[in-house]
Design an enzyme around this catalytic site. Structure first.
Site, PDB file in Angstrom:
ATOM      1  N   ASN A 146       0.794  -1.222   0.000  1.00  0.00           N
ATOM      2  CA  ASN A 146       0.000   0.000   0.000  1.00  0.00           C
ATOM      3  C   ASN A 146       0.831   1.279   0.000  1.00  0.00           C
ATOM      4  OD1 ASN A 146      -1.715  -2.080   2.094  1.00  0.00           O
ATOM      5  ND2 ASN A 146      -2.660  -1.422   0.188  1.00  0.00           N
TER       6      ASN A 146
ATOM      7  N   LEU B  36       1.120   7.014   0.326  1.00  0.00           N
ATOM      8  CA  LEU B  36       0.391   5.882   0.897  1.00  0.00           C
ATOM      9  C   LEU B  36      -0.997   5.745   0.304  1.00  0.00           C
ATOM     10  CD1 LEU B  36       1.926   7.225   3.760  1.00  0.00           C
ATOM     11  CD2 LEU B  36       1.158   4.985   4.368  1.00  0.00           C
ATOM     12  N   CYS B  37      -1.431   4.525   0.180  1.00  0.00           N
ATOM     13  CA  CYS B  37      -2.807   4.213  -0.172  1.00  0.00           C
ATOM     14  C   CYS B  37      -3.458   3.725   1.121  1.00  0.00           C
ATOM     15  CB  CYS B  37      -2.845   3.144  -1.262  1.00  0.00           C
ATOM     16  SG  CYS B  37      -4.515   2.751  -1.796  1.00  0.00           S
ATOM     17  N   LEU B  38      -4.056   4.658   1.857  1.00  0.00           N
ATOM     18  CA  LEU B  38      -4.628   4.351   3.170  1.00  0.00           C
ATOM     19  C   LEU B  38      -5.970   5.054   3.269  1.00  0.00           C
ATOM     20  CD1 LEU B  38      -4.312   3.133   6.040  1.00  0.00           C
ATOM     21  CD2 LEU B  38      -3.105   5.215   6.688  1.00  0.00           C
TER      22      LEU B  38
END
Length: 151
Positions: A80, A87-89
């Protein structure tokens, strides 16, 4: 420094100092409270254990209504995390809430390290290895942990 975002960031900083979460730290830059440096230590009993990962958080005047832009400065191999450190959050995107503070953001990132979401990959190779070859994934993570000691 009287904007509500800046006041809120100073409250977040005071809370981080008086009640610091385990294995992470963060502080605003001395000359700009809207830019923070943070460090997350890899959680114990995970492939990230012993890692020291640096991040930068960029807030704007709309905080806490809008989330900060958070990016790893340290090299990261994670399903992620994009190659540039972004970030992919979900809590930094569509699940953001003004109730989150800097401690909550950093704690979420720390828990993401060992609990990735390979179904929403930012790094396709890391996601593939996490799902299909855990041994190779752990080997690659251990390499970035060792690199984190030098940067």
């Amino acid at each position: 420094m009287s904007t509500s975002a800046r006041r809120r960031l100073m409250r977040d900083f005071k809370r981080l100092q008086t009640d610091p979460p385990d294995k992470l730290s963060g502080a605003p830059c001395p000359d700009n409270v809207l830019v923070w440096n943070a460090v997350i230590f890899g959680p114990e009993d995970t492939p990230f254990e012993d890692g020291t990962f640096k991040l930068i958080l960029n807030f704007d005047e709309s905080y806490p209504t809008k989330p900060p832009h958070v990016r790893f400065i340290s090299k990261m191999f994670h399903p992620n995390v994009y190659a540039n450190g972004d970030l992919c959050l979900d809590i930094l995107q569509n699940r953001w809430s003004p109730t989150y503070d800097v401690a909550a953001i950093l704690t979420s990132i720390q828990s993401l390290l060992n609990d990735p979401n390979p179904n929403s990959p930012a790094n396709a190779e890391a996601a593939r290895l996490f799902q299909e070859s855990r041994k190779e994934y752990v080997k690659r993570v251990r390499e970035i942990v060792e690199e984190s000691w030098l940067s």
